[in-house]
Design a protein around this motif. Structure first.
Motif, PDB file in Angstrom:
ATOM      1  N   ILE A   6       0.836  -1.201   0.000  1.00 15.83           N
ATOM      2  CA  ILE A   6       0.000   0.000   0.000  1.00 15.83           C
ATOM      3  C   ILE A   6       0.870   1.250   0.000  1.00 15.83           C
ATOM      4  O   ILE A   6       0.580   2.243  -0.690  1.00 15.83           O
ATOM      5  CB  ILE A   6      -0.934  -0.007   1.221  1.00 15.83           C
ATOM      6  N   TYR A  40       2.241   1.761  -3.457  1.00 14.50           N
ATOM      7  CA  TYR A  40       1.173   2.222  -4.344  1.00 14.50           C
ATOM      8  C   TYR A  40       0.961   3.725  -4.217  1.00 14.50           C
ATOM      9  O   TYR A  40       0.950   4.462  -5.218  1.00 14.50           O
ATOM     10  CB  TYR A  40      -0.114   1.472  -4.013  1.00 14.50           C
ATOM     11  N   TYR A  41       0.817   4.200  -2.987  1.00 13.35           N
ATOM     12  CA  TYR A  41       0.555   5.627  -2.800  1.00 13.35           C
ATOM     13  C   TYR A  41       1.791   6.476  -3.096  1.00 13.35           C
ATOM     14  O   TYR A  41       1.665   7.639  -3.500  1.00 13.35           O
ATOM     15  CB  TYR A  41       0.059   5.887  -1.386  1.00 13.35           C
ATOM     16  N   ARG A  82       1.789   6.601  -6.977  1.00 15.60           N
ATOM     17  CA  ARG A  82       0.584   7.053  -7.670  1.00 15.60           C
ATOM     18  C   ARG A  82       0.689   8.450  -8.268  1.00 15.60           C
ATOM     19  O   ARG A  82       0.174   8.683  -9.379  1.00 15.60           O
ATOM     20  CB  ARG A  82      -0.632   6.973  -6.737  1.00 15.60           C
ATOM     21  N   LEU A  88      -2.833  -2.408  -8.114  1.00 16.86           N
ATOM     22  CA  LEU A  88      -3.633  -1.302  -7.584  1.00 16.86           C
ATOM     23  C   LEU A  88      -3.529  -0.073  -8.477  1.00 16.86           C
ATOM     24  O   LEU A  88      -4.521   0.640  -8.691  1.00 16.86           O
ATOM     25  CB  LEU A  88      -3.178  -0.970  -6.167  1.00 16.86           C
ATOM     26  N   LEU A  89      -2.335   0.184  -9.007  1.00 15.62           N
ATOM     27  CA  LEU A  89      -2.175   1.310  -9.921  1.00 15.62           C
ATOM     28  C   LEU A  89      -2.958   1.079 -11.210  1.00 15.62           C
ATOM     29  O   LEU A  89      -3.660   1.969 -11.696  1.00 15.62           O
ATOM     30  CB  LEU A  89      -0.694   1.518 -10.239  1.00 15.62           C
ATOM     31  N   ASP A 101      -5.479  -1.059 -11.910  1.00 18.53           N
ATOM     32  CA  ASP A 101      -6.915  -1.301 -11.810  1.00 18.53           C
ATOM     33  C   ASP A 101      -7.594  -0.447 -10.754  1.00 18.53           C
ATOM     34  O   ASP A 101      -8.784  -0.638 -10.485  1.00 18.53           O
ATOM     35  CB  ASP A 101      -7.162  -2.785 -11.493  1.00 18.53           C
ATOM     36  N   GLY A 102      -6.832   0.466 -10.117  1.00 19.94           N
ATOM     37  CA  GLY A 102      -7.413   1.242  -9.030  1.00 19.94           C
ATOM     38  C   GLY A 102      -8.600   2.093  -9.445  1.00 19.94           C
ATOM     39  O   GLY A 102      -9.595   2.178  -8.716  1.00 19.94           O
ATOM     40  N   ASP A 103      -8.532   2.707 -10.617  1.00 16.89           N
ATOM     41  CA  ASP A 103      -9.645   3.549 -11.070  1.00 16.89           C
ATOM     42  C   ASP A 103     -10.907   2.727 -11.305  1.00 16.89           C
ATOM     43  O   ASP A 103     -12.012   3.163 -10.965  1.00 16.89           O
ATOM     44  CB  ASP A 103      -9.248   4.274 -12.361  1.00 16.89           C
ATOM     45  N   ILE A 128     -11.666  -0.096  -9.790  1.00 15.69           N
ATOM     46  CA  ILE A 128     -12.174  -0.495  -8.477  1.00 15.69           C
ATOM     47  C   ILE A 128     -12.927   0.663  -7.829  1.00 15.69           C
ATOM     48  O   ILE A 128     -14.004   0.483  -7.244  1.00 15.69           O
ATOM     49  CB  ILE A 128     -11.015  -0.963  -7.583  1.00 15.69           C
ATOM     50  N   ALA A 129     -12.363   1.864  -7.939  1.00 16.37           N
ATOM     51  CA  ALA A 129     -13.022   3.035  -7.363  1.00 16.37           C
ATOM     52  C   ALA A 129     -14.365   3.311  -8.054  1.00 16.37           C
ATOM     53  O   ALA A 129     -15.353   3.643  -7.387  1.00 16.37           O
ATOM     54  CB  ALA A 129     -12.110   4.252  -7.481  1.00 16.37           C
ATOM     55  N   ASP A 167      -8.630   7.905   1.310  1.00 15.35           N
ATOM     56  CA  ASP A 167      -7.703   7.766   0.184  1.00 15.35           C
ATOM     57  C   ASP A 167      -6.840   9.011   0.023  1.00 15.35           C
ATOM     58  O   ASP A 167      -5.629   8.924  -0.199  1.00 15.35           O
ATOM     59  CB  ASP A 167      -8.511   7.516  -1.094  1.00 15.35           C
TER      60      ASP A 167
END
Length: 387
Positions: A40, A43-44, A47, A162-163, A165-167, A169-170, A191
């Motif tokens: 995590i 990821y952040y 991002r 996460l990078l 597919d994150g959008d 998922i959101a 977030d």
């Protein structure tokens, strides 16, 4: 047509299946909580780079790979630089280098001296028993290293997906709960503050490394002859990286360094003991207390109460070991926004709405729709910080 009894039985079965799967996933998460917390964090940290790249790169996967590669370049470069300097030191002084290596590895210094002096003759002297012993010893040493790189690879893989597919998922979560719901507001604020905290950790490492670079080289200017800080640039990089280690921070670097300087001063000239004392005091104030009390809360707590953020790093490290520096702030931010959005309503039996109803100064506030996403992410538009 399904009657009410069959409908209730079907719901019970589905809830049982959901609970079983959730429990299994929770067990996996608990078993590898450090790896997930580190993923995590990566990821952040990556991002902001990913979002800039998406403006010019059409493929999400390619942009995610490039962002992670840009994040890993400093890590790999510093590791390679340190290995290069270690090898040069070993070549320059075989005896001293062997002692240093033997301090970390279960290998006698005499064996290392022989290997460095004449590698070909040393290799030809091995028999089957010796090779077996070397392989066994190497396995004991490389085992933890291999485990570290395995968990690091898993964390990077988690960050990559996460990078990429994150959008999506959101978007799925927003469609399920509704854009005007309290859950969506809670997730958005959490977030946003995660972004500020984790990206702030990277900036903390850089600032502390630069600060240590100036301090170590500056102290060498006033150092007595023969008592300079060894490899000041390398130690500065290590000091910056050590800020990610909770509680201990720069002590990992400057305590052994001052101990070495103290022993060297005693052996050469006890009157020069003032220099190790000065180094210890300056390092404690500027590279230990200052990063914990000022730099990290400022960079990693722009939208969250700085005092609470400082304690999250301290108690996170005490409770959760090495990954507490990532997991402690995560728990703090999640708890703060739960209090700000839903706790008061739950306590009074009121309806939970998509509004921040209390503790306005403890975290970021909802941003107007006109504010660009990148500005809300890095916290530059938030003025709700309260000391």
């Amino acid at each position: 047509m399904m009657d009410e009894t069959e409908f209730d039985r079907s719901r019970v079965l589905w809830w049982a299946l959901t609970a079983a799967l959730a429990g299994t996933l929770g067990l996996v998460l608990y078993s590898y909580i450090g790896t997930f917390a580190f993923g995590i964090f990566i990821y952040y940290a990556a991002r902001p780079i990913y979002r800039r790249l998406r403006l010019v790169v059409e493929s999400p996967g390619l942009a995610a790979s490039a962002a992670l590669f840009a994040f890993e370049i400093p890590f790999l470069a510093i590791t390679g630089y340190l290995l290069f300097l270690a090898i040069k030191e070993l070549e320059r002084s075989a005896g001293a280098g062997a002692e240093i290596v033997a301090w970390f590895l279960p290998v006698p210094p005499a064996e290392l001296d022989r290997a460095i002096a004449d590698p070909r003759a040393y290799a030809s002297s091995f028999d089957v028993a010796s090779i077996t012993e070397v392989i066994s010893t190497g396995g004991d040493v490389l085992g933890p290293v291999a485990t570290f790189f395995l968990h690091f690879s898993l964390a990077v893989a988690l960050a990559f997906y996460l990078l990429r597919d994150g959008d999506r998922i959101a978007d799925w979560f927003r469609d399920e709960v509704g854009e005007d719901s309290a859950l969506w507001l809670y997730a958005s604020l959490v977030d946003r503050d995660f972004q500020v905290v984790y990206f702030g950790n990277i900036r903390t490492v850089v600032v502390v490394a630069l600060l240590a670079l100036g301090i170590y080289n500056g102290l060498n200017v006033i150092a007595p002859p023969g008592l300079k800080i060894p490899l000041p640039n390398v130690l500065a990089l290590l000091t910056g990286a050590a800020t990610l280690v909770p509680i201990v921070v720069g002590k990992i670097v400057y305590v052994p360094m001052t101990g070495y300087l103290g022993l060297k001063a005693i052996e050469s000239d006890p009157q020069t003991l003032w220099f190790p004392v000065v180094v210890a005091i300056v390092a404690l104030l500027a590279l230990d207390l200052f990063p914990i009390m000022v730099i990290r809360p400022v960079f990693a707590g722009q939208s969250t109460h700085r005092g609470a953020m400082m304690f999250s790093y301290i108690f996170g490290g005490l409770l959760f070991n090495w990954y507490g520096v990532f997991f402690g702030p995560l728990l703090l931010i999640a708890a703060i926004h739960l209090v700000r959005i839903g706790l008061s309503e739950l306590a009074h039996g009121d309806r939970i709405t998509a509004e921040v109803t209390t503790a306005h100064g403890l975290g970021s506030m909802p941003q107007p729709d006109s504010v660009p996403p990148d500005e809300t992410v890095n916290g530059s538009t938030n003025d709700a910080t309260e000391e």
